[in-house]
Design a protein around this motif. Structure first.
Motif, short mmCIF file in Angstrom:
data_model
loop_
_atom_site.label_atom_id
_atom_site.label_comp_id
_atom_site.label_asym_id
_atom_site.label_seq_id
_atom_site.Cartn_x
_atom_site.Cartn_y
_atom_site.Cartn_z
N ALA A 1 -17.90 10.84 3.83
CA ALA A 1 -16.95 11.90 3.48
C ALA A 1 -16.18 11.51 2.24
O ALA A 1 -15.88 10.32 2.02
CB ALA A 1 -16.00 12.13 4.64
N ALA A 2 -15.88 12.48 1.40
CA ALA A 2 -15.16 12.20 0.16
C ALA A 2 -13.79 11.61 0.44
O ALA A 2 -13.16 11.90 1.47
CB ALA A 2 -15.03 13.48 -0.65
N LEU A 3 -13.33 10.78 -0.48
CA LEU A 3 -12.00 10.21 -0.42
C LEU A 3 -11.14 10.96 -1.43
O LEU A 3 -11.45 10.97 -2.63
CB LEU A 3 -12.06 8.73 -0.76
N VAL A 4 -10.08 11.61 -0.96
CA VAL A 4 -9.22 12.41 -1.83
C VAL A 4 -7.89 11.68 -2.00
O VAL A 4 -7.21 11.36 -1.02
CB VAL A 4 -8.98 13.82 -1.25
N MET A 5 -7.53 11.41 -3.26
CA MET A 5 -6.38 10.56 -3.55
C MET A 5 -5.03 11.22 -3.26
O MET A 5 -4.14 10.63 -2.67
CB MET A 5 -6.41 10.14 -5.02
N HIS A 6 -4.89 12.47 -3.70
CA HIS A 6 -3.60 13.17 -3.60
C HIS A 6 -3.77 14.52 -2.92
O HIS A 6 -4.87 15.07 -2.86
CB HIS A 6 -3.01 13.43 -4.99
N ALA A 7 -2.65 15.05 -2.43
CA ALA A 7 -2.65 16.43 -1.95
C ALA A 7 -2.70 17.37 -3.16
O ALA A 7 -2.69 16.93 -4.31
CB ALA A 7 -1.39 16.70 -1.13
N GLU A 8 -2.78 18.66 -2.91
CA GLU A 8 -2.88 19.63 -4.01
C GLU A 8 -1.68 19.56 -4.94
O GLU A 8 -1.79 19.80 -6.13
CB GLU A 8 -3.05 21.04 -3.46
N GLU A 9 -0.52 19.24 -4.40
CA GLU A 9 0.69 19.14 -5.21
C GLU A 9 1.35 17.79 -4.97
O GLU A 9 1.19 17.16 -3.94
CB GLU A 9 1.67 20.27 -4.85
N GLY A 10 2.12 17.34 -5.97
CA GLY A 10 2.82 16.08 -5.86
C GLY A 10 1.98 14.92 -6.34
O GLY A 10 0.79 15.05 -6.60
N HIS A 11 2.63 13.76 -6.45
CA HIS A 11 1.97 12.58 -6.99
C HIS A 11 1.74 11.51 -5.93
O HIS A 11 1.13 10.47 -6.23
CB HIS A 11 2.80 12.00 -8.14
N ALA A 12 2.22 11.73 -4.72
CA ALA A 12 2.06 10.72 -3.67
C ALA A 12 0.60 10.63 -3.24
O ALA A 12 -0.12 11.63 -3.19
CB ALA A 12 2.93 11.08 -2.47
N PHE A 13 0.16 9.41 -2.94
CA PHE A 13 -1.18 9.23 -2.42
C PHE A 13 -1.24 9.68 -0.97
O PHE A 13 -0.23 9.67 -0.26
CB PHE A 13 -1.60 7.75 -2.50
N SER A 14 -2.44 10.05 -0.51
CA SER A 14 -2.61 10.33 0.91
C SER A 14 -2.29 9.06 1.69
O SER A 14 -2.35 7.95 1.15
CB SER A 14 -4.05 10.77 1.19
N SER A 15 -1.95 9.22 2.95
CA SER A 15 -1.53 8.05 3.74
C SER A 15 -2.64 7.01 3.83
O SER A 15 -2.38 5.80 3.74
CB SER A 15 -1.09 8.49 5.14
N PHE A 16 -3.90 7.46 3.97
CA PHE A 16 -5.01 6.51 4.08
C PHE A 16 -5.23 5.79 2.76
O PHE A 16 -5.41 4.56 2.74
CB PHE A 16 -6.29 7.24 4.51
N VAL A 17 -5.22 6.52 1.65
CA VAL A 17 -5.40 5.88 0.35
C VAL A 17 -4.25 4.90 0.08
O VAL A 17 -4.46 3.82 -0.47
CB VAL A 17 -5.50 6.93 -0.77
N ASP A 18 -3.05 5.27 0.48
CA ASP A 18 -1.90 4.37 0.30
C ASP A 18 -2.09 3.10 1.11
O ASP A 18 -1.78 1.99 0.63
CB ASP A 18 -0.62 5.09 0.71
N ASP A 19 -2.62 3.23 2.31
CA ASP A 19 -2.90 2.04 3.13
C ASP A 19 -3.96 1.16 2.48
O ASP A 19 -3.84 -0.07 2.46
CB ASP A 19 -3.37 2.45 4.53
#
Length: 263
Positions: free
Chosen positions: A229-247
């Motif tokens: 499954a693709a790894l998506v870095m950010h949500a559609e808006e904002g600059h925060a990484f997804s929780s999994f990518v941040d981990d």
């Protein structure tokens, strides 16, 4: 970030370890290095070779997260080797410094010359790499140090994966990060050396094209290629990484392979 002799000391894993890097020149490690390091999921004592290590951020991230990993940094640029050595002398990195060593070596060396440079056959449990990715059509950079780090040759993947296959133990894991357009060349270069390839496309945001690809493979495996499954870095808006990518980027989690079906 602080300055030391016009260079910088950069914090990774939320300040758990520091890396000395060139300021305003050369290849500076960031998210790519942290994602690459996250591909090593091994709680056993293991030996990890970081090919083309640069200043050593990816290899040090592995050593920081895995307390039983012994990491070998291989880099052909004497200047980048010096940065890695300076990082290992920092008091903040003392908890893993005795498990990391640096070798000035061209990873495309062959046979006896390769072994003499510290790249021993059938020795490592893991090989990680972030190979140069610029081809002849890319805009050239005037930064000589960066150009050296990013210079792609026609046989680059073949050369690097030949070395990876030689130095890995049977059943050892290759892990790398590259541009998505390199997938075909990577699969070809793996050939019969590696099987069980797992490919993950990395997208900046939902609906945007992939900008990186993560690949793992097992030496000598006959398992089939799979796309995760693709790894998506950010949500559609904002600059925060997804929780999994941040981990992943902060050493709190590993991006472990799926259990292989077939040898």
């Amino acid at each position: 970030m602080s300055e030391v002799d016009a260079d910088t000391i950069d914090a990774f894993h939320r300040g758990r370890f520091l890396v000395v890097q060139p300021k305003g020149r050369g290849h500076r490690s960031g998210m790519d290095a942290m994602l690459l390091a996250s591909l090593v999921a091994d709680d056993r004592p293991c030996r990890v070779a970081d090919l083309g290590a640069g200043a050593g951020a990816a290899g040090m991230a592995v050593a920081s997260r895995l307390e039983q990993a012994e990491v070998f940094l291989f880099e052909r640029s004497d200047e980048m080797v010096a940065f890695a050595e300076r990082s290992l002398k920092l008091s903040e990195n003392a908890y893993f410094a005795n498990r990391v060593c640096v070798h000035e070596a061209d990873v495309t060396l062959r046979a006896k010359a390769r072994a003499a440079a510290g790249l021993q056959d059938n020795y490592f449990d893991h090989v990680i790499m972030n190979p140069p990715f610029n081809d002849a059509s890319d805009r050239r950079t005037p930064d000589g140090l960066k150009a050296q780090a990013h210079a792609m040759t026609e046989t680059l993947f073949e050369d690097w994966l030949r070395t990876a296959a030689a130095v890995l133990m049977p059943g050892g894991q290759l892990s790398l990060i590259a541009r998505p357009e390199s997938v075909g060349e990577l699969i070809s270069a793996c050939g019969k050396r590696f099987g069980g390839l797992e490919v993950t496309l990395v997208h900046p945001r939902p609906g945007q094209n992939a900008v990186r690809v993560l690949v793992t493979a097992i030496k000598g495996s006959r398992a089939r290629l799979s796309f995760r499954a693709a790894l998506v870095m950010h949500a559609e808006e904002g600059h925060a990484f997804s929780s999994f990518v941040d981990d992943l980027s902060n050493g709190r989690a590993a991006y472990a392979r799926k259990p292989l079906k077939g040898a």
